[in-house]
Design an enzyme around this catalytic site. Structure first.
Site, PDB file in Angstrom:
ATOM      1  N   TYR A   1       4.784  63.513 164.750  1.00  0.00           N
ATOM      2  CA  TYR A   1       6.659  63.536 164.802  1.00  0.00           C
ATOM      3  C   TYR A   1       6.424  65.228 163.991  1.00  0.00           C
ATOM      4  O   TYR A   1       7.704  65.431 164.288  1.00  0.00           O
ATOM      5  CB  TYR A   1       6.845  62.489 163.265  1.00  0.00           C
ATOM      6  CG  TYR A   1       7.199  61.266 164.406  1.00  0.00           C
ATOM      7  CD1 TYR A   1       8.793  61.438 165.066  1.00  0.00           C
ATOM      8  CD2 TYR A   1       6.735  60.237 164.196  1.00  0.00           C
ATOM      9  CE1 TYR A   1       9.024  60.031 165.454  1.00  0.00           C
ATOM     10  CE2 TYR A   1       7.426  59.112 164.581  1.00  0.00           C
ATOM     11  CZ  TYR A   1       8.283  59.288 165.864  1.00  0.00           C
ATOM     12  OH  TYR A   1       8.692  58.444 166.082  1.00  0.00           O
TER      13      TYR A   1
ATOM     14  N   ASP B   1      17.909  63.927 167.340  1.00  0.00           N
ATOM     15  CA  ASP B   1      17.675  65.963 167.208  1.00  0.00           C
ATOM     16  C   ASP B   1      18.689  66.224 166.690  1.00  0.00           C
ATOM     17  O   ASP B   1      18.684  67.263 166.293  1.00  0.00           O
ATOM     18  CB  ASP B   1      17.286  66.233 168.467  1.00  0.00           C
ATOM     19  CG  ASP B   1      18.802  66.057 169.831  1.00  0.00           C
ATOM     20  OD1 ASP B   1      19.633  65.979 169.362  1.00  0.00           O
ATOM     21  OD2 ASP B   1      18.808  66.042 170.453  1.00  0.00           O
TER      22      ASP B   1
ATOM     23  N   HIS C   1      19.791  55.636 166.359  1.00  0.00           N
ATOM     24  CA  HIS C   1      18.290  55.586 166.893  1.00  0.00           C
ATOM     25  C   HIS C   1      17.388  56.602 164.956  1.00  0.00           C
ATOM     26  O   HIS C   1      16.391  56.442 165.149  1.00  0.00           O
ATOM     27  CB  HIS C   1      17.502  55.960 167.693  1.00  0.00           C
ATOM     28  CG  HIS C   1      18.362  54.803 168.504  1.00  0.00           C
ATOM     29  ND1 HIS C   1      17.822  55.093 170.188  1.00  0.00           N
ATOM     30  CD2 HIS C   1      18.109  53.766 168.185  1.00  0.00           C
ATOM     31  CE1 HIS C   1      17.918  54.346 170.730  1.00  0.00           C
ATOM     32  NE2 HIS C   1      18.887  53.484 170.260  1.00  0.00           N
TER      33      HIS C   1
ATOM     34  N   CYS D   1       9.600  58.664 143.674  1.00  0.00           N
ATOM     35  CA  CYS D   1       8.768  57.369 143.726  1.00  0.00           C
ATOM     36  C   CYS D   1       7.277  57.493 143.927  1.00  0.00           C
ATOM     37  O   CYS D   1       6.414  56.573 143.661  1.00  0.00           O
ATOM     38  CB  CYS D   1       9.654  55.979 143.925  1.00  0.00           C
ATOM     39  SG  CYS D   1       8.430  56.253 145.740  1.00  0.00           S
TER      40      CYS D   1
ATOM     41  N   THR E   1      22.584  58.791 179.591  1.00  0.00           N
ATOM     42  CA  THR E   1      21.430  57.679 179.025  1.00  0.00           C
ATOM     43  C   THR E   1      21.266  56.694 180.039  1.00  0.00           C
ATOM     44  O   THR E   1      22.052  56.613 181.461  1.00  0.00           O
ATOM     45  CB  THR E   1      22.032  57.202 178.076  1.00  0.00           C
ATOM     46  OG1 THR E   1      21.581  55.761 177.633  1.00  0.00           O
ATOM     47  CG2 THR E   1      23.616  56.565 178.171  1.00  0.00           C
TER      48      THR E   1
ATOM     49  N   ASN F   1      26.000  61.726 184.450  1.00  0.00           N
ATOM     50  CA  ASN F   1      24.635  61.885 184.509  1.00  0.00           C
ATOM     51  C   ASN F   1      23.716  61.747 186.172  1.00  0.00           C
ATOM     52  O   ASN F   1      25.063  61.604 187.479  1.00  0.00           O
ATOM     53  CB  ASN F   1      24.204  59.753 184.856  1.00  0.00           C
ATOM     54  CG  ASN F   1      22.650  59.917 184.477  1.00  0.00           C
ATOM     55  OD1 ASN F   1      22.260  60.523 185.168  1.00  0.00           O
ATOM     56  ND2 ASN F   1      22.111  59.025 183.307  1.00  0.00           N
TER      57      ASN F   1
HETATM   58  N1  APR Z   1      22.216  65.672 182.328  1.00  0.00           N
HETATM   59  C1  APR Z   1      22.736  64.570 182.090  1.00  0.00           C
HETATM   60  N2  APR Z   1      22.237  63.567 182.790  1.00  0.00           N
HETATM   61  C2  APR Z   1      20.771  63.386 182.963  1.00  0.00           C
HETATM   62  C3  APR Z   1      20.418  64.833 182.326  1.00  0.00           C
HETATM   63  C4  APR Z   1      21.519  65.553 181.910  1.00  0.00           C
HETATM   64  N3  APR Z   1      20.901  67.313 181.873  1.00  0.00           N
HETATM   65  N4  APR Z   1      19.156  65.326 182.394  1.00  0.00           N
HETATM   66  C5  APR Z   1      18.511  63.466 182.915  1.00  0.00           C
HETATM   67  N5  APR Z   1      20.048  63.082 183.156  1.00  0.00           N
HETATM   68  C6  APR Z   1      19.804  61.752 182.731  1.00  0.00           C
HETATM   69  C7  APR Z   1      19.160  60.929 183.491  1.00  0.00           C
HETATM   70  O1  APR Z   1      19.220  60.419 184.680  1.00  0.00           O
HETATM   71  C8  APR Z   1      18.777  59.166 182.880  1.00  0.00           C
HETATM   72  O2  APR Z   1      19.547  58.910 183.874  1.00  0.00           O
HETATM   73  O3  APR Z   1      19.385  60.936 181.397  1.00  0.00           O
HETATM   74  C9  APR Z   1      19.119  60.090 181.112  1.00  0.00           C
HETATM   75  C10 APR Z   1      17.658  59.735 180.425  1.00  0.00           C
HETATM   76  O4  APR Z   1      17.387  58.192 179.873  1.00  0.00           O
HETATM   77  P1  APR Z   1      16.183  58.325 178.656  1.00  0.00           P
HETATM   78  O5  APR Z   1      15.326  58.770 179.175  1.00  0.00           O
HETATM   79  O6  APR Z   1      15.853  56.641 179.734  1.00  0.00           O
HETATM   80  O7  APR Z   1      17.164  57.562 177.910  1.00  0.00           O
HETATM   81  P2  APR Z   1      17.206  57.034 177.156  1.00  0.00           P
HETATM   82  O8  APR Z   1      18.511  56.266 177.620  1.00  0.00           O
HETATM   83  O9  APR Z   1      18.323  58.195 175.583  1.00  0.00           O
HETATM   84  O10 APR Z   1      16.691  56.372 175.785  1.00  0.00           O
HETATM   85  C11 APR Z   1      17.417  55.253 175.276  1.00  0.00           C
HETATM   86  O11 APR Z   1      14.914  54.818 174.243  1.00  0.00           O
HETATM   87  O12 APR Z   1      13.664  56.010 174.165  1.00  0.00           O
HETATM   88  C12 APR Z   1      14.016  55.395 173.753  1.00  0.00           C
HETATM   89  O13 APR Z   1      15.008  55.901 171.584  1.00  0.00           O
HETATM   90  C13 APR Z   1      14.841  56.572 173.003  1.00  0.00           C
HETATM   91  O14 APR Z   1      17.085  56.669 172.588  1.00  0.00           O
HETATM   92  C14 APR Z   1      16.106  56.680 173.243  1.00  0.00           C
HETATM   93  C15 APR Z   1      15.673  55.621 173.749  1.00  0.00           C
END
Ligand code: APR
Length: 253
Positions: free
Chosen positions: A76, A113, A128, A159, A197, A222
């Site tokens: 971390y 972040d 999260h 504490c 996402t 995305n």
């Molecule tokens: N702009 C938009 N989307 C993007 C970009 C970009 N520049 N670059 C990548 N992506 C997309 C990818 O295509 C993918 O669908 O972002 C997504 C990232 O997916 P994950 O890595 O699975 O992230 P997330 O959905 O935030 O994961 C959820 O999982 O790892 C755990 O706790 C962690 O919060 C996280 C959770």
């Protein structure tokens, strides 16, 4: 539209901008992709180099922390450093701007972040947690660090209890406040934006499903298809740092 790759999307931008202009309440869910253009690797992508011998469960579970808090803390601290050096990108700034242009906007992020806040977004619901905060494992509240240099692992100033990063680990529940407020926003919104996402991790991924059931206009930003894509009303295939500024411009004043 500066980026030529976005030109074929012009009619979709127009529809998305219209939905946002007419919206009473916009709910936004962001994921790791939103911070990708700030150079922050996703959790899994960060498991390279020194960290490649670890599986996510060995670094981001309560059991891992109980077994080996030193290793979990070094992971971390390393990620915190990456995040401290990163800057919000154009997508973060555009979302902060969008909040000023619509009557109501609820921003839910799965990212830990703090870049949305640094770009000026108010009242961000951190689903999260936040990697830059410490939480006391005894009092279960956000805590300051003791400056006792002998302590080794970080300790609570109040504490003396062991501190942990204030993030949600695998198998842990989402904190009540962001979970309830996000669920209420997904129920109430008339436009829902799913940005960067994969829509795979629940309960966050369920927010878009609630919005779909409530007949909100669901817009996905995305570069890649996700489990949500077949159900979304408007797909803006591109990077959030490029798509969001164009979209904001089209929403207008
Ligand atoms: N702009 C938009 N989307 C993007 C970009 C970009 N520049 N670059 C990548 N992506 C997309 C990818 O295509 C993918 O669908 O972002 C997504 C990232 O997916 P994950 O890595 O699975 O992230 P997330 O959905 O935030 O994961 C959820 O999982 O790892 C755990 O706790 C962690 O919060 C996280 C959770």
């Amino acid at each position: 539209m500066q980026d030529a790759s976005l030109i074929p999307l012009a009619p979709l931008f127009a529809s998305a901008a219209e939905a946002l202009r007419n919206a009473r309440h916009v709910c936004v869910l962001t994921g790791a992709g939103t911070s990708a253009e700030s150079g922050i690797p996703t959790f899994r992508d960060a498991l390279t180099g020194l960290w490649s011998k670890f599986r996510p469960e060995e670094l981001a579970t309560p059991e891992a922390f109980e077994r080996d808090p030193e290793t979990v803390w070094s992971w971390y601290e390393w990620r915190r450093e990456l995040i401290r050096q990163a800057q919000p990108n154009a997508g973060h700034f555009a979302l902060a701007g969008l909040a000023r242009r619509v009557p109501r906007l609820t921003l839910v992020t799965q990212n830990v972040d703090g870049l949305h806040q640094r770009a000026g977004s108010p009242h961000v619901l951190e689903y999260h947690g936040n990697i830059l905060r410490d939480r006391c494992t005894v009092e279960q509240i956000v805590a300051d660090r003791s400056d006792d240099a002998r302590a080794g692992l970080p300790r609570c100033a109040a504490c003396g209890g062991l501190l942990r990063p204030d993030v949600v680990w695998f198998g842990e529940a989402i904190p009540d406040e962001p979970m309830l407020s996000a669920a209420a926003a997904a129920e109430d919104c008339d436009t829902f934006l799913s940005i960067g996402t994969s829509s795979l991790v629940y309960p966050a991924a369920g927010l878009a499903e609630v919005a779909l059931r409530r007949r909100a206009t669901v817009i996905e930003i995305n570069p890649n298809a996700t489990d949500l894509s077949p159900h979304a009303d408007i797909l803006l295939r591109g990077l959030s740092g490029q798509v969001l500024p164009v979209l904001l411009q089209q929403v207008g004043q």
